[in-house]
Structures are given as C-alpha cells and as structure tokens.
Design an enzyme around this catalytic site. Structure first.
Site, PDB file in Angstrom:
ATOM      1  N   ASP A 100       0.868  -1.338  -0.093  1.00 16.62           N
ATOM      2  CA  ASP A 100       0.008  -0.001  -0.153  1.00 16.62           C
ATOM      3  C   ASP A 100       1.062   1.206  -0.030  1.00 16.62           C
ATOM      4  OD1 ASP A 100      -2.229   1.868   0.398  1.00 16.62           O
ATOM      5  OD2 ASP A 100      -3.207  -0.064   1.491  1.00 16.62           O
ATOM      6  N   ASP A 206      -2.665   4.874  -2.597  1.00 18.94           N
ATOM      7  CA  ASP A 206      -3.914   5.351  -1.963  1.00 18.94           C
ATOM      8  C   ASP A 206      -4.026   6.717  -2.361  1.00 18.94           C
ATOM      9  OD1 ASP A 206      -5.185   5.184   0.749  1.00 18.94           O
ATOM     10  OD2 ASP A 206      -4.311   7.080   1.067  1.00 18.94           O
ATOM     11  N   GLU A 259      -6.056   3.831  -6.027  1.00 17.92           N
ATOM     12  CA  GLU A 259      -7.416   4.165  -5.642  1.00 17.92           C
ATOM     13  C   GLU A 259      -7.842   5.772  -5.779  1.00 17.92           C
ATOM     14  OE1 GLU A 259      -9.632   4.613  -1.010  1.00 17.92           O
ATOM     15  OE2 GLU A 259      -7.731   5.672  -1.512  1.00 17.92           O
ATOM     16  N   HIS A 320     -11.002  -2.302   3.361  1.00 16.83           N
ATOM     17  CA  HIS A 320     -10.939  -1.963   4.678  1.00 16.83           C
ATOM     18  C   HIS A 320     -11.813  -0.650   5.291  1.00 16.83           C
ATOM     19  CE1 HIS A 320      -8.220   0.378   2.752  1.00 16.83           C
ATOM     20  NE2 HIS A 320      -8.079   1.282   3.621  1.00 16.83           N
ATOM     21  N   ASP A 321     -12.418   0.023   4.065  1.00 18.81           N
ATOM     22  CA  ASP A 321     -13.191   1.130   4.478  1.00 18.81           C
ATOM     23  C   ASP A 321     -14.717   1.108   4.517  1.00 18.81           C
ATOM     24  OD1 ASP A 321     -10.849   2.478   4.330  1.00 18.81           O
ATOM     25  OD2 ASP A 321     -10.863   3.074   2.549  1.00 18.81           O
TER      26      ASP A 321
END
Ligand code: ISL
Ligand code: CA
Length: 542
Positions: A100, A206, A259, A320-321
C-alpha cells in the site's frame, strides 16, 4: 509491453488488513508472522497476490494510513526481516505482494514533518503545504481557504509556532505532501525502488488522484464537498504519474492499482490510458455518500457503465473502508449463503482483476456495535461527535457513526468457532463478531461460502472466457445483472438476482447447461429465487 507485466490480468488478488488478519504472538494484534502462518490457506484459495494494507511505522491515528517511516515496519507487526520472509515465502507459493503506497500525506510523526515544524528554515518545510491565514470581513484571521477534510472539519490546521497553516485532506495528523516540490517526487521514487528491491510486485496507490492541488489561496470551494474541484485528477497529478511510470514503475515492471476517490469513468480512462497506472479502483458502484437509489440498483447501473466504458476494470465490493457486502448488498440474516455467494459470483465473473477483502470469502457480516466506546476508526468518532453536536440522540448518533465509519470492515478475521475466532489467544484489539460461532473458515470451507469461492476461482482459472473473454450485458429485470462472457467457441451466461424477491430470469433456464449455481436443486421454472446466481455454459457450433 512485456508479457510478464500482465500477470495481473490473470490474477485473483486478496486484500489483507494486517491488524485484523491473524495474531501470531498473542498480543491481540494481527502481524506479519500471522500472515505467513496463513499463506497455505491463501494458496488453497488460489489467490495470486496479496494487497497488504500498510505495515509501515505509524502512530496509528489512521491505522497505518499515516506513515512515519516508509522504509520500516511498525513493531506491532514485526520487523523488516519478517517482511522479507513474507515476500520470500509467499513467492515460493507463487503469491506476489502488493504494498500500500500512501504518498498524498505522511504522519505528523514523520521526521520530515517534525523538522518542518521545528525548523521552518529546513528544506523539509517545503515538503508540505503551508499558507498564511486569510482575513474575514471583520479583519479577523481565518484559515487560508474554506476547504474541508474528507473526514469532516477544516482541511487546515494552524501551526502556532510559525503562525502558518498546513493542509491536511484527512486527519490533522496526516499533513499533505507538497507535489510542487521536485524533492518530494524524488523521495517517492526512492520509496518505490526500496520496496521493489525487496521483491514486491507493485503498489495499491492510496488516494492517488488528489496529489497535485491546482490552487490554494484562491481555491474557494464551490461544491458542498471538500474543495475537490481544485485537486481531483488535475493535470499536475497526471504529470507526476507519467513521470513515476516512466522512471520507475514501467522499467521495473511494477503493477499499480490506483485508489481514485470520487473518480468519474472519464478520469479512470485517463489514468489507465497507457502511461500512468495499470488499473483503478473507482467507487461509483458502492454508493459513496447519501443517495436515494437503492444500493443494489446503484451497484448494477454503475457496474454496467464502468464495464462498458473501461477495457479492464478492477472488480471489488469490499475493502477496509467499506461495510461488509453481505450486510449491505445482500441479506445477512435470511439469505446469508445465497447472497454472499451471489456477491462472490459478481466479484469473480466480471471482466477485470478481482479483489477479495479478507473475510468476504466466508461472508463476514457487519458487527452489532452498540456503543461509541467500541469505535476505533477516527471517522466513526468524528461522525459521532458531529451528530451529537447537532443534538441527535445517542443511539441514533451511534447508529449513524458506525454506518459511515469503517469499523465494520476491521473486526478480526473469523477462522474458527472457538475463542476469539482463532484470531488470537489474547483479547483482540477489536471485538470479534459473536456470529463467528457459525461464520468461520473452518465451517465455511465445508459446504459454505468459502467452498463456493474456491470452486468459482478454480472455474475462472480453467475457463479463459471467464477471465479474459469479452463482456456483453443482457436485457433483464432491474433487480438482475446478467451478462455473457465469451471467447472463441465458448459463451458463459452469468445471471445474478441481486434481490430477495423472485424475479423473471432473462433467459430460458429449462434445458440450459447450468454449470454453477448457489441453489442445490435447479429451478423448474424460469423464475430466479432470492439471490440466485447461475453460470450457464454454451458451446457455439464452429
Ligand atoms: O473520503 C472518502 C469519501 O468520502 C473516501 O471514499 C476516500 O476515498 C477514502 O477515505 C480514501 O481512503 C484511503 O485513504 C485514507 C484512509 O483512511 C483509507 O483507509 C484509505 O483507503 C487516508 O489515507
Ligand atoms: Ca501480534
């Protein structure tokens, strides 16, 4: 482009949120050794790569999405040697590691930011975005502009020492980096090379579409949002991504998935048009924000739109969000198996690289949170406080906070029906869902959701049409998503009833060659049962 750079077009990728995956040393926190222990499990599921949520040194204001040292590991998760072992052992099983990459901002505990504050003359001052305050009509000082953080509240915080404000589009412990400074870009290149040297296969980037902010002082926000018209997918960001691609990513054959928050289809097309990113996570299908549309309708409409508009998508319904998909897109009470396997079929038969989030493969559900004390995610806490300030009753504020916050995705992975779901021998950092007694890897692998996932991944890997075949959507009831995947000689028709109602099937089912279904007995009518999902195979006459 070399063929090997396309491995991700034949891959199934699994996201690990390390804090909640598996605890090897009984401190209640998942860790890298814990992941190593479960590599065999991932191999058996037949995933090709792991996207690892951040394991870097971090004060955990945003659980790793606030990085204090990009080249080191958070001691709670292990050491750099553990990380090397993970890369090596995964690789020996044919599993790649995707890191990440969180480079829009750092932690305020990163030595760059500490220096920037302690010593405004240092070169690190210019690593971040500083502005003087503005004045309101009464001459009183206020923030440089009216932008707000994605996580609520102002996007600027005053540094009392210098009297200037720094920008943070997330929490105030996450100062945004200054991408007008070429030194920052050089640092990023070093970070990429550092991890590629250690053997990782690529990066999940990210909020990569907000790096370069076009304007500060005059950027008075127009929309109700954050001021994002000044930093979403700007030409400056495209320029940086082209540079990183040319200088590091392409020569080193690194895979990227960006993302892209609030990205439109057109943005996604631009980022993936060849010399920036390989793939994009867009969110139009997951109903960001408030909408009157039902979630499944939104999922269906956006899926058709993005699948038709992008040559190669990412396919995902959890991370995870996000809340657990079976709880918000399915029915986790009356149709747990049917709806979790319908969502599995969605994830694994559309055109693109599928991403499975840990626990999705056993149909993990949202947690029955009842008190704000149980919240770990800063977003849950912010929302709760705002709701309370607007005089919402405690129970309603709690409900609202947990439905927007991200705690549901982060409860420990449910391995067994026993103590702490087999996640840890100690009390876990977040509560384990009481339904682990029924929903866990051990049970699910027998005749449950997990065994369906395994069968489906196997099918996808043996039938090229399901992986790389073209896609064509079929006319259907609005509660049904139906499409063909085809390549020479073979046509697969996938039919998903996304609702708990009985609805007409878009094609004749009697006599069809159904090769996979989430109901044990075939239907005798042309009606789809709740969440029924079917894969039909037709061999074309040549
Ligand atoms: O803010 C949003 C919409 O209101 C989100 O969709 C946004 O895309 C998301 O919060 C960005 O997420 C990523 O960056 C955050 C981190 O907290 C998340 O966990 C991460 O996935 C900041 O690094
Ligand atoms: Ca641990």
């Amino acid at each position: 482009m070399k063929d090997s750079s396309k491995w991700w077009k034949n891959a199934v990728i699994y996201q690990v949120y390390p804090r909640s995956f598996n605890d090897s040393n009984s401190d209640g926190i998942g860790d890298i050794r814990g992941i190593i222990e479960k590599l065999e499990y991932l191999k058996e599921l037949d995933v090709d790569a792991i996207w690892l949520s951040p394991v870097y040194t971090s004060p955990n204001n945003d659980f790793g999405y606030d990085i204090a040292d990009y080249k080191n590991i958070n001691p709670e998760y292990g050491t750099i040697d553990d990380m090397k072992d993970l890369i090596k052992e995964a690789s020996s099983l044919g599993i790649r590691i995707i890191m990440d990459l969180v480079i829009n901002h750092t932690s305020n505990q990163h030595h760059w930011f500490k220096e920037a504050v302690a010593n405004p003359e240092s070169k690190y001052r210019n690593y971040y975005i500083w502005q003087n305050g503005a004045k309101n009509i009464f001459g009183k000082e206020k923030a440089p502009n009216n932008w707000t953080s994605f996580f609520t509240g102002p996007a600027w915080t005053k540094d009392e020492k210098s009297g200037q404000y720094y920008l943070h589009l997330f929490t105030k412990q996450q100062p945004d980096l200054n991408y007008r400074n070429p030194e920052v870009i050089e640092e990023v290149k070093q970070i990429l090379n550092f991890w590629l040297d250690l053997g990782v296969a690529g990066f999940r980037c990210d909020v990569i579409n907000i790096l370069y902010k076009e304007s500060f002082r005059n950027g008075k926000r127009q929309s109700a949002g954050t001021g994002r018209e000044f930093f979403l997918s700007t030409p400056g960001t495209h320029k940086i991504l082209k540079h990183l691609n040319k200088e590091v990513l392409r020569p080193r054959d690194a895979f990227t998935v960006g993302e892209a928050t609030f990205a439109t289809l057109q943005h996604a097309q631009e980022f993936t048009s060849g010399d920036e990113l390989d793939t994009i996570f867009g969110f139009e299908h997951l109903q960001h924000g408030v909408s009157l549309q039902s979630r499944s309708k939104r999922l269906r409409d956006a899926t058709i739109k993005w699948q038709s508009g992008l040559d190669w998508n990412t396919v995902f319904i959890e991370n995870h969000d996000q809340p657990r998909s079976v709880s918000v897109l399915g029915n986790d009470k009356s149709y747990h198996y049917e709806s979790s396997t319908m969502l599995a079929t969605y994830t694994l038969t559309l055109r693109g690289t599928p991403f499975i989030y840990q626990g999705q493969e056993i149909g993990m559900t949202n947690y029955p949170f009842s008190s704000i004390e149980q919240a770990k995610d800063p977003v849950t806490k912010f929302i709760y406080n705002i709701a309370r300030r607007s005089l919402l009753a405690k129970n309603l504020a709690t409900k609202m906070a947990f439905s927007i916050g991200r705690d549901n995705a982060r409860t420990p992975m449910q391995w067994t029906p026993s103590l702490n779901a087999g996640f840890s021998a100690a009390e876990p950092w977040m509560p384990v869902n009481p339904n682990h007694i029924n929903i866990n890897v051990e049970q699910s692998s027998k005749e449950g959701t997990l065994s369906y996932y395994k069968d489906l991944i196997k099918l996808r890997k043996t039938e090229p049409a399901l992986n790389s075949g073209e896609i064509k959507f079929l006319e259907s009831d609005t509660k049904v998503l139906a499409f063909n995947r085809y390549s020479s000689g073979e046509i697969f028709t996938i039919i998903l009833n996304m609702s708990s109602r009985e609805v007409p099937a878009p094609v004749r089912l009697s006599g069809a060659n159904i090769i996979m279904s989430n109901y044990s007995k075939p239907s005798h009518t042309d009606t789809l049962r709740p969440y029924e999902s079917l894969i039909i195979k037709t061999t074309k006459l040549q």
